[in-house]
Motif scaffolding. Structure first.
Motif, PDB file in Angstrom:
ATOM      1  N   LYS A 197       0.834  -1.206   0.000  1.00  0.00           N
ATOM      2  CA  LYS A 197       0.000   0.000   0.000  1.00  0.00           C
ATOM      3  C   LYS A 197       0.865   1.251   0.000  1.00  0.00           C
ATOM      4  CE  LYS A 197      -3.311  -2.367   2.881  1.00  0.00           C
ATOM      5  NZ  LYS A 197      -3.544  -2.456   4.312  1.00  0.00           N
ATOM      6  N   LEU A 198       2.031   1.143   0.630  1.00  0.00           N
ATOM      7  CA  LEU A 198       2.894   2.311   0.785  1.00  0.00           C
ATOM      8  C   LEU A 198       3.745   2.537  -0.461  1.00  0.00           C
ATOM      9  CD1 LEU A 198       3.494   4.307   3.064  1.00  0.00           C
ATOM     10  CD2 LEU A 198       5.404   2.850   3.740  1.00  0.00           C
ATOM     11  N   SER A 199       4.164   1.435  -1.075  1.00  0.00           N
ATOM     12  CA  SER A 199       5.102   1.528  -2.178  1.00  0.00           C
ATOM     13  C   SER A 199       4.599   2.394  -3.348  1.00  0.00           C
ATOM     14  CB  SER A 199       5.462   0.118  -2.661  1.00  0.00           C
ATOM     15  OG  SER A 199       6.473   0.185  -3.629  1.00  0.00           O
ATOM     16  N   PRO A 200       3.342   2.214  -3.803  1.00  0.00           N
ATOM     17  CA  PRO A 200       2.886   3.074  -4.901  1.00  0.00           C
ATOM     18  C   PRO A 200       2.823   4.550  -4.528  1.00  0.00           C
ATOM     19  CG  PRO A 200       1.173   1.485  -4.231  1.00  0.00           C
ATOM     20  CD  PRO A 200       2.369   1.169  -3.444  1.00  0.00           C
ATOM     21  N   LEU A 201       2.498   4.836  -3.264  1.00  0.00           N
ATOM     22  CA  LEU A 201       2.450   6.233  -2.821  1.00  0.00           C
ATOM     23  C   LEU A 201       3.849   6.852  -2.880  1.00  0.00           C
ATOM     24  CD1 LEU A 201       0.122   5.933   0.311  1.00  0.00           C
ATOM     25  CD2 LEU A 201      -0.474   6.785  -1.957  1.00  0.00           C
ATOM     26  N   ALA A 202       4.846   6.068  -2.441  1.00  0.00           N
ATOM     27  CA  ALA A 202       6.219   6.571  -2.456  1.00  0.00           C
ATOM     28  C   ALA A 202       6.701   6.742  -3.892  1.00  0.00           C
ATOM     29  CB  ALA A 202       7.130   5.613  -1.692  1.00  0.00           C
ATOM     30  N   ARG A 203       6.304   5.795  -4.753  1.00  0.00           N
ATOM     31  CA  ARG A 203       6.720   5.862  -6.147  1.00  0.00           C
ATOM     32  C   ARG A 203       6.167   7.132  -6.817  1.00  0.00           C
ATOM     33  NH1 ARG A 203       6.625   1.588 -10.808  1.00  0.00           N
ATOM     34  NH2 ARG A 203       7.272   0.243  -9.121  1.00  0.00           N
ATOM     35  N   LEU A 204       4.888   7.419  -6.553  1.00  0.00           N
ATOM     36  CA  LEU A 204       4.269   8.624  -7.106  1.00  0.00           C
ATOM     37  C   LEU A 204       4.950   9.886  -6.586  1.00  0.00           C
ATOM     38  CD1 LEU A 204       0.423   8.135  -7.107  1.00  0.00           C
ATOM     39  CD2 LEU A 204       1.827   9.095  -8.932  1.00  0.00           C
ATOM     40  N   ALA A 205       5.179   9.903  -5.278  1.00  0.00           N
ATOM     41  CA  ALA A 205       5.801  11.078  -4.667  1.00  0.00           C
ATOM     42  C   ALA A 205       7.185  11.295  -5.259  1.00  0.00           C
ATOM     43  CB  ALA A 205       5.890  10.893  -3.153  1.00  0.00           C
ATOM     44  N   TYR A 206       7.899  10.205  -5.423  1.00  0.00           N
ATOM     45  CA  TYR A 206       9.254  10.327  -5.970  1.00  0.00           C
ATOM     46  C   TYR A 206       9.199  10.876  -7.390  1.00  0.00           C
ATOM     47  CZ  TYR A 206      14.086   9.281  -7.113  1.00  0.00           C
ATOM     48  OH  TYR A 206      15.388   9.412  -7.469  1.00  0.00           O
ATOM     49  N   ARG A 207       8.262  10.351  -8.159  1.00  0.00           N
ATOM     50  CA  ARG A 207       8.146  10.792  -9.546  1.00  0.00           C
ATOM     51  C   ARG A 207       7.823  12.287  -9.609  1.00  0.00           C
ATOM     52  NH1 ARG A 207       3.973   7.174 -12.332  1.00  0.00           N
ATOM     53  NH2 ARG A 207       5.360   5.460 -11.845  1.00  0.00           N
ATOM     54  N   PHE A 266      23.896   2.821  -4.734  1.00  0.00           N
ATOM     55  CA  PHE A 266      24.176   3.379  -6.058  1.00  0.00           C
ATOM     56  C   PHE A 266      23.588   4.767  -6.296  1.00  0.00           C
ATOM     57  CE2 PHE A 266      24.233  -1.278  -6.470  1.00  0.00           C
ATOM     58  CZ  PHE A 266      25.549  -1.447  -6.888  1.00  0.00           C
ATOM     59  N   GLY A 267      22.730   5.228  -5.390  1.00  0.00           N
ATOM     60  CA  GLY A 267      22.081   6.513  -5.617  1.00  0.00           C
ATOM     61  C   GLY A 267      23.032   7.688  -5.416  1.00  0.00           C
ATOM     62  N   SER A 268      22.760   8.799  -6.106  1.00  0.00           N
ATOM     63  CA  SER A 268      23.534  10.013  -5.879  1.00  0.00           C
ATOM     64  C   SER A 268      23.000  10.695  -4.621  1.00  0.00           C
ATOM     65  CB  SER A 268      23.395  10.940  -7.069  1.00  0.00           C
ATOM     66  OG  SER A 268      22.072  11.451  -7.116  1.00  0.00           O
ATOM     67  N   GLU A 269      23.724  11.699  -4.133  1.00  0.00           N
ATOM     68  CA  GLU A 269      23.263  12.426  -2.942  1.00  0.00           C
ATOM     69  C   GLU A 269      21.879  13.022  -3.187  1.00  0.00           C
ATOM     70  OE1 GLU A 269      24.542  12.861   0.340  1.00  0.00           O
ATOM     71  OE2 GLU A 269      25.514  11.078  -0.490  1.00  0.00           O
ATOM     72  N   GLY A 270      21.723  13.606  -4.369  1.00  0.00           N
ATOM     73  CA  GLY A 270      20.442  14.236  -4.705  1.00  0.00           C
ATOM     74  C   GLY A 270      19.302  13.231  -4.731  1.00  0.00           C
ATOM     75  N   GLN A 271      19.577  12.058  -5.304  1.00  0.00           N
ATOM     76  CA  GLN A 271      18.541  11.021  -5.358  1.00  0.00           C
ATOM     77  C   GLN A 271      18.156  10.547  -3.960  1.00  0.00           C
ATOM     78  OE1 GLN A 271      20.605   8.321  -7.958  1.00  0.00           O
ATOM     79  NE2 GLN A 271      19.288   8.821  -9.701  1.00  0.00           N
ATOM     80  N   LYS A 272      19.177  10.417  -3.105  1.00  0.00           N
ATOM     81  CA  LYS A 272      18.899   9.957  -1.735  1.00  0.00           C
ATOM     82  C   LYS A 272      18.023  10.958  -0.992  1.00  0.00           C
ATOM     83  CE  LYS A 272      23.120   7.326  -1.324  1.00  0.00           C
ATOM     84  NZ  LYS A 272      24.506   7.338  -0.868  1.00  0.00           N
ATOM     85  N   ARG A 273      18.344  12.227  -1.204  1.00  0.00           N
ATOM     86  CA  ARG A 273      17.572  13.280  -0.543  1.00  0.00           C
ATOM     87  C   ARG A 273      16.125  13.271  -1.039  1.00  0.00           C
ATOM     88  NH1 ARG A 273      21.415  18.032  -0.333  1.00  0.00           N
ATOM     89  NH2 ARG A 273      22.419  16.638   1.154  1.00  0.00           N
ATOM     90  N   THR A 274      15.962  13.168  -2.340  1.00  0.00           N
ATOM     91  CA  THR A 274      14.620  13.119  -2.929  1.00  0.00           C
ATOM     92  C   THR A 274      13.851  11.907  -2.413  1.00  0.00           C
ATOM     93  OG1 THR A 274      15.573  14.080  -4.915  1.00  0.00           O
ATOM     94  CG2 THR A 274      13.363  13.202  -5.107  1.00  0.00           C
ATOM     95  N   LEU A 275      14.550  10.803  -2.331  1.00  0.00           N
ATOM     96  CA  LEU A 275      13.934   9.561  -1.879  1.00  0.00           C
ATOM     97  C   LEU A 275      13.442   9.684  -0.433  1.00  0.00           C
ATOM     98  CD1 LEU A 275      13.226   6.641  -2.198  1.00  0.00           C
ATOM     99  CD2 LEU A 275      15.624   6.039  -1.986  1.00  0.00           C
ATOM    100  N   ALA A 276      14.269  10.297   0.413  1.00  0.00           N
ATOM    101  CA  ALA A 276      13.886  10.464   1.822  1.00  0.00           C
ATOM    102  C   ALA A 276      12.611  11.283   1.915  1.00  0.00           C
ATOM    103  CB  ALA A 276      15.016  11.128   2.605  1.00  0.00           C
ATOM    104  N   ILE A 277      12.540  12.346   1.131  1.00  0.00           N
ATOM    105  CA  ILE A 277      11.345  13.187   1.152  1.00  0.00           C
ATOM    106  C   ILE A 277      10.141  12.413   0.613  1.00  0.00           C
ATOM    107  CG2 ILE A 277      10.291  15.265   0.184  1.00  0.00           C
ATOM    108  CD1 ILE A 277      13.085  16.521   0.241  1.00  0.00           C
ATOM    109  N   ALA A 278      10.374  11.618  -0.432  1.00  0.00           N
ATOM    110  CA  ALA A 278       9.278  10.830  -1.014  1.00  0.00           C
ATOM    111  C   ALA A 278       8.700   9.862   0.018  1.00  0.00           C
ATOM    112  CB  ALA A 278       9.766  10.074  -2.242  1.00  0.00           C
ATOM    113  N   LEU A 279       9.577   9.276   0.842  1.00  0.00           N
ATOM    114  CA  LEU A 279       9.094   8.343   1.870  1.00  0.00           C
ATOM    115  C   LEU A 279       8.201   9.070   2.867  1.00  0.00           C
ATOM    116  CD1 LEU A 279      12.264   6.204   2.686  1.00  0.00           C
ATOM    117  CD2 LEU A 279      10.221   5.513   1.439  1.00  0.00           C
ATOM    118  N   LYS A 280       8.617  10.265   3.245  1.00  0.00           N
ATOM    119  CA  LYS A 280       7.822  11.028   4.211  1.00  0.00           C
ATOM    120  C   LYS A 280       6.499  11.467   3.602  1.00  0.00           C
ATOM    121  CE  LYS A 280      10.106  10.743   7.972  1.00  0.00           C
ATOM    122  NZ  LYS A 280      10.363  11.821   8.880  1.00  0.00           N
TER     123      LYS A 280
END
Lengths: 367, 201
Positions: A197-207, A266-280
């Protein structure tokens, strides 16, 4: 849900603060070290009884004072009044004038999601950080999860104490294993149901907040692959040398994959930061979906780190918060606050432990 | 601040060690006692001493009693084939108050807790096993608490006590009598559902 009133006494750099907040978007502006984040910390503390800065109570007491008080009025389904006092000798927590006896009765009164620089640990840190993320979300959405988790951890600690003995009684170890397995299976089940249930929400947010076209996928990685009982028995030899319970939900992890590659590796710093925000953001959306109203969003400086295009990805979430008469608190300095977000925002000036309302509508006057 | 005579501060610190008596209450009780008529105080002191001298643990079941074996163990009208296993001696009082149990008791003296260093040898399990060989027990009813340690201890005992012709049961957990579902917490409810029983028509 929103926080209608906040009262602080000797909290961080605030000797006294009494302030009313309306629903909507609040921007806390001020130079560094004036106390912007302290406001967010106090609100988060009332919601979770923890500091998101990962410090204990003593560090939140104003310098030279004995204890702090934090309290306020929460308006959601009904009105609730929270009061908490903390000193080295005394801790009080009351809800609507009655002392809180069980944590599970209290948590959920105020729901918050915080966005802060520490979130980066969700990607870079150990599995413990991600487990805590899942546990917090499940505790906030699944009745009975928190007491279950507490019981499970008690079983783990008891079992580890047994394993540390010179020659653990096998029959006794079995009895605690039985508890471990029974409670652990319920935890695994709950986590297994959450991730899809969480994964699609995170995927959308990341996108939404990323320029790039990588696909985010979350994968639950339990240490128990199929049968807890069998796998626990198989780990017995290793347990004896480590003297610890090695399989079970207390060692689970959550894999974060970008285009099927580990983001941490393998992620860049920017990707990691974006990912953290997407999770939240996924956390906030999930809570909104379950409870029908948005949690109070606490955004500490992270927006400043993002460029305008990435920031725009935040807008739908903020819009939703406004629609459900939720509330957002965001800190920024005068130099870096994202002006494009300002429609009906309320500006507060934070200056050396004081908060002053500066009701200015930014982009073109109030309606 | 220490304007109080030593005798009073000593009394306060002695009272403060009692369960449920904080520093404030200890001070109030002490100040009350030293201003009370000395015969009344002597009666209290005698009552405490006498109670302490008379009360002992029953050699058989471990209950608090004036004579050993205790009245419950000695009562031939009670059903010797039923043995209820409890954690502490005071638990017997709770079950007795319910008035529904007519068997005998055995006090375990705690529960197995590796975190507190309490092992099976620290509990009265050997005494229990001895009783099982000497008394005509047909069923052991385990009435321990329902936390992790209580559950693990029960599971351990169920295995250790298992023998031919002996039934081992555990008291049910579920809803408090006379209350609605809305007052039960989630864990209690899910355990109550697990422990549901078929209703006979």
């Amino acid at each position: 849900m929103h926080l209608a009133h906040l009262r602080l006494r000797d909290f961080r750099n605030y000797p006294r603060l009494d302030v009313d907040f309306a629903p909507g978007f609040h921007l806390l502006l001020g130079d560094n070290a004036q106390g912007k984040t302290n406001i967010l910390e106090a609100i988060y503390l009332m919601a979770t009884l923890r500091s998101f800065r990962g410090v204990g109570g003593a560090q939140m007491i104003r310098h030279g004072q004995k204890g702090y008080f934090a309290g306020g009025k929460v308006v959601g389904q009904g009105e609730h009044e929270i009061k908490m006092y903390w000193s080295a000798r005394e801790r009080n927590l009351s809800l609507d004038g009655r002392p809180v006896k069980k944590l599970t009765d209290y948590l959920g009164t105020l729901r918050t999601v915080v966005f802060c620089t520490e979130d980066l640990q969700l990607v870079k840190g150990t599995g413990r950080v991600r487990r805590r993320f899942l546990d917090l979300l499940l505790s906030q959405t699944r009745p009975g999860y928190l007491p279950l988790l507490q019981r499970y951890m008690q079983a783990v600690r008891s079992r580890n104490a047994l394993l540390r003995q010179r020659a653990p009684d096998p029959a006794l170890l079995d009895s605690f294993s039985e508890q471990l397995i029974k409670l652990g299976n319920e935890l695994i089940q709950a986590r297994r149901e959450l991730i899809p249930k969480l994964s699609p929400l995170a995927r959308l947010a990341y996108r939404r907040i990323s320029h790039d076209a990588e696909e985010l996928r979350m994968e639950y990685q339990p240490t128990v692959k199929s049968d807890f009982t069998v796998e626990l028995a198989q780990s017995r030899a290793r347990e004896q040398s480590y003297r610890l319970t090695l399989v079970g939900p207390h060692r689970d992890d959550l894999l974060l994959l970008l285009n099927e590659k580990s983001a941490a590796q393998f992620g860049s710093e920017g990707q990691k930061r974006t990912l953290a925000i997407a999770l939240k953001m996924a956390q906030a959306e999930y809570l909104t979906g379950i409870h029908g109203s948005a949690p109070v969003l606490l955004i500490d400086d992270v927006m400043g780190e993002l460029d305008a295009k990435r920031r725009a990805g935040f807008l739908p979430l903020l819009e939703r918060t406004r629609e459900t008469s939720g509330q957002v608190f965001m800190t920024a300095t005068e130099a870096n606050w994202p002006r494009e977000l300002g429609r009906e925002l309320q500006r507060w000036e934070v200056n050396a432990g004081t908060l002053q309302h500066a009701r200015v509508s930014v982009s073109g006057g109030r309606p | 601040m220490s304007a109080l005579p030593n005798a009073i501060t000593d009394l306060i610190s002695a009272l403060n060690r009692l369960p449920g008596v904080g520093p404030r209450s200890a001070e109030r009780i002490a100040l009350h006692l030293v201003q009370t008529d000395s015969t009344a105080v002597k009666q209290l002191a005698d009552a405490i001493l006498l109670a302490r001298e008379r009360i002992q643990f029953c050699a058989t079941c471990g209950a608090l009693t004036e004579e050993s074996p205790c009245p419950i163990c000695a009562d031939s009208r009670r059903d010797g084939s039923l043995l209820c296993l409890v954690e502490r001696a005071v638990d017997i009082l709770s079950i007795e108050r319910s008035g529904t149990f007519r068997g005998k008791f055995h006090v375990l003296g705690g529960k197995i807790s590796p975190l507190d260093g309490i092992e099976p040898e620290d509990l009265r399990i050997a005494e229990l096993e001895k009783r099982l060989t000497q008394e005509p027990v047909k069923e052991v009813i385990i009435a321990l608490s329902t936390d992790v340690e209580g559950d693990a201890t029960s599971a351990y005992l169920a295995k250790r006590l298992a023998r031919r012709g002996l039934k081992i049961s555990r008291i049910a957990y579920g809803l408090p009598a006379g209350s609605g579902l809305e007052y039960a917490d989630e864990l209690t409810l899910s355990r109550a559902l697990e422990g549901r029983r078929e209703m006979n028509q």
